[in-house]
Structures are given as structure tokens and as C-alpha cells.
Design a protein around this motif. Structure first.
Motif: not given
Length: 89
Positions: A57-78
Motif C-alpha cells: 500500500y502507498g501512503a495513507l496520508v497526503s505526501a509530497e513526491p520528494e517526501e521520505k518514506p520514514l517521514s510519511i510513516a511517522l505521520r501515519e502513526i501520528a
């Protein structure tokens, strides 16, 4: 001020205290975020291949194309977008 940012980004967004309120162990938080970041990265690679074989699955939150996967994962947890269960061993 020279060289400083009034609202720094990175691990401070989302704040680590907010993340630890959701997951009570910093080690469990690290493992969960790393696993999810790997899934997001795999999804991006699968999409780049373009062969239609999508297993993650891709990002479950809105994310910029250049955003790092770890940053996306932390926002999903938050934002409570993930469900997890810790195995007792």
C-alpha cells in the motif's frame, strides 16, 4: 535569525512525544515506522516498474513526491492511520 528555522521540520514533525503517546516504547515505534517506510518504498518501486504487480500500500496520508518514506510513516502513526499488534515473546 541567521541559520535557524523558526519551525523546524523532520523528526520534530510530528513531535516524538506525540508519537510515544500512541506507542509506549521508542523501540517499538522505531521498528513499526521502519517496517512501514519499507512498505511505502516498495510501493513506490512497484509503481515505477509499471507492470501492474502491486503488493504494498502507498501512503495513507497526503505526501509530497520528494517526501521520505520514514517521514510519511511517522505521520501515519501520528494520525492513527495504522493498526498494529506487538507480539509478546
Amino acid at each position: 535569525m541567521f541559520g535557524t528555522v523558526p519551525e523546524p521540520e523532520g523528526i520534530t514533525n510530528p513531535p516524538i512525544d506525540d508519537l510515544l503517546a500512541k506507542i509506549d516504547s521508542k523501540y517499538a515505534l522505531c521498528v513499526l515506522a521502519a517496517d512501514r517506510a519499507r512498505q511505502i518504498n516498495s510501493y513506490k518501486q512497484e509503481m515505477a516498474r509499471g507492470d501492474g504487480n502491486i503488493e504494498h500500500y502507498g501512503a495513507l496520508v497526503s505526501a509530497e513526491p520528494e517526501e521520505k518514506p520514514l517521514s510519511i510513516a511517522l505521520r501515519e502513526i501520528a494520525e492513527d492511520k495504522l493498526e498494529w499488534q506487538l507480539d509478546e515473546k
